[in-house]
Scaffold this active site. Sequence first.
Site, PDB file in Angstrom:
ATOM      1  N   ASP A  10      30.237  36.081  34.634  1.00  0.00           N
ATOM      2  CA  ASP A  10      31.373  35.662  35.467  1.00  0.00           C
ATOM      3  C   ASP A  10      30.858  35.191  36.827  1.00  0.00           C
ATOM      4  OD1 ASP A  10      30.534  38.221  36.198  1.00  0.00           O
ATOM      5  OD2 ASP A  10      32.534  38.874  36.813  1.00  0.00           O
ATOM      6  N   ASP A  15      25.161  36.694  39.039  1.00  0.00           N
ATOM      7  CA  ASP A  15      25.190  36.049  37.718  1.00  0.00           C
ATOM      8  C   ASP A  15      24.399  34.743  37.735  1.00  0.00           C
ATOM      9  OD1 ASP A  15      27.723  37.476  36.142  1.00  0.00           O
ATOM     10  OD2 ASP A  15      28.027  37.344  38.298  1.00  0.00           O
ATOM     11  N   ASN A  39      34.514  38.048  38.647  1.00  0.00           N
ATOM     12  CA  ASN A  39      34.243  37.795  40.056  1.00  0.00           C
ATOM     13  C   ASN A  39      35.195  36.751  40.635  1.00  0.00           C
ATOM     14  OD1 ASN A  39      32.099  39.611  40.445  1.00  0.00           O
ATOM     15  ND2 ASN A  39      30.647  38.171  39.522  1.00  0.00           N
ATOM     16  N   THR A 124      27.154  40.427  31.765  1.00  0.00           N
ATOM     17  CA  THR A 124      26.978  40.785  33.168  1.00  0.00           C
ATOM     18  C   THR A 124      28.294  40.694  33.937  1.00  0.00           C
ATOM     19  OG1 THR A 124      26.326  38.525  33.791  1.00  0.00           O
ATOM     20  CG2 THR A 124      24.567  40.041  33.145  1.00  0.00           C
ATOM     21  N   PHE A 165      32.616  47.613  39.388  1.00  0.00           N
ATOM     22  CA  PHE A 165      33.552  46.498  39.266  1.00  0.00           C
ATOM     23  C   PHE A 165      33.731  46.025  37.827  1.00  0.00           C
ATOM     24  CE2 PHE A 165      34.442  41.957  39.074  1.00  0.00           C
ATOM     25  CZ  PHE A 165      35.603  41.864  39.825  1.00  0.00           C
ATOM     26  N   ASN A 166      32.644  45.703  37.115  1.00  0.00           N
ATOM     27  CA  ASN A 166      32.772  45.111  35.780  1.00  0.00           C
ATOM     28  C   ASN A 166      33.549  46.008  34.829  1.00  0.00           C
ATOM     29  OD1 ASN A 166      31.336  42.818  36.488  1.00  0.00           O
ATOM     30  ND2 ASN A 166      29.394  43.577  35.701  1.00  0.00           N
ATOM     31  N   HIS A 239      22.463  42.659  41.039  1.00  0.00           N
ATOM     32  CA  HIS A 239      22.720  43.492  39.863  1.00  0.00           C
ATOM     33  C   HIS A 239      22.333  42.833  38.543  1.00  0.00           C
ATOM     34  CE1 HIS A 239      25.167  45.959  42.599  1.00  0.00           C
ATOM     35  NE2 HIS A 239      25.761  44.835  42.983  1.00  0.00           N
ATOM     36  N   ASP A 240      22.897  41.657  38.295  1.00  0.00           N
ATOM     37  CA  ASP A 240      22.902  41.097  36.936  1.00  0.00           C
ATOM     38  C   ASP A 240      21.525  40.728  36.381  1.00  0.00           C
ATOM     39  OD1 ASP A 240      25.607  41.486  36.993  1.00  0.00           O
ATOM     40  OD2 ASP A 240      26.078  39.431  37.546  1.00  0.00           O
TER      41      ASP A 240
END
Length: 310
Positions: A10, A15, A39, A124, A165-166, A239-240
Amino acid sequence: MPVPVILDCDPGHDDALAILLAAASPALDLLAITTCGGNQTVEKCTLNARRVCSVAGITDVPIARGAEGPLMRSLHIGEYVHGVSGLDGPEWGDPTVPESEESAHALIVRLLRESLEPVVLIPTGPLTNIALVLASHPELKPKIREIVLMGGSTERGNDTPYAEFNIRVDPEAADIVFRSGVPVTMCGLNVTHQALATPDVLDRLRALGTRMGDLCVELLTFFSASYLKTWGFTSPPVHDPVAVARVIDPSLVEVIPAPVSIETQGRYTAGATCVDLHHLTGEPDNALVAMRLDTPRFWDLLIGAIASYA
């Protein structure tokens, strides 16, 4: 032989880096990029995937639009982190890479059926697309080697006190994925917060002297300001790409087996990942949980991938 993978994302600043890493790695065969709302809206996330691929010259990977929102809830977007476009910071031109005529769901199903070996799914973003495939086509589970996702946390959350969040965006989808019986590796906040884009990292990207290196600096500079304002981070976590790195080189991310349950009903905890690190519940292990990142080697891998672009 490269590992066949599908990146479900996203975009999203981190990402975007995950796309660059997955497409550049000789260890991976990137079959497709699929998108979902997270996102930003799915329209903006799909546009952002096309933007990144257009700038990077990734022209041989289909980009397919997926779920507009969660299975049972209204979409909660991360504009407070990623901006109005979802990729605020750089100036983006019109993308030249097209959107696939197939939906993300149809494309994932087709690629799983056609692949001669099991495929690794790397989500992700929210897990809506993956859950829909698992729920509607359980016969394809043997075609999935594993699901290596960015999401969750063994500790606190980042979107609510206990939810990352995800997972918070679509807890019901996450519940389907973790209960699916397909091997799952969870790269949560506890490990991705070890992947900080420090000033030294930004200096290394500038030193590449390339358009892509400079673009990544712009992305991370905006991302850094968001993280400083919202969470007080002086350097933002990316993060991703950690999930992608785990597939490229599993030794980069140390994992332990554990039972993981998704909270779907809690008034204050919906979307929390309940990771039973000490096996107190007696539940069987259903995931590998990432605990430690080899940070220097991770950044060598990611910066090396970015350096491969003009």
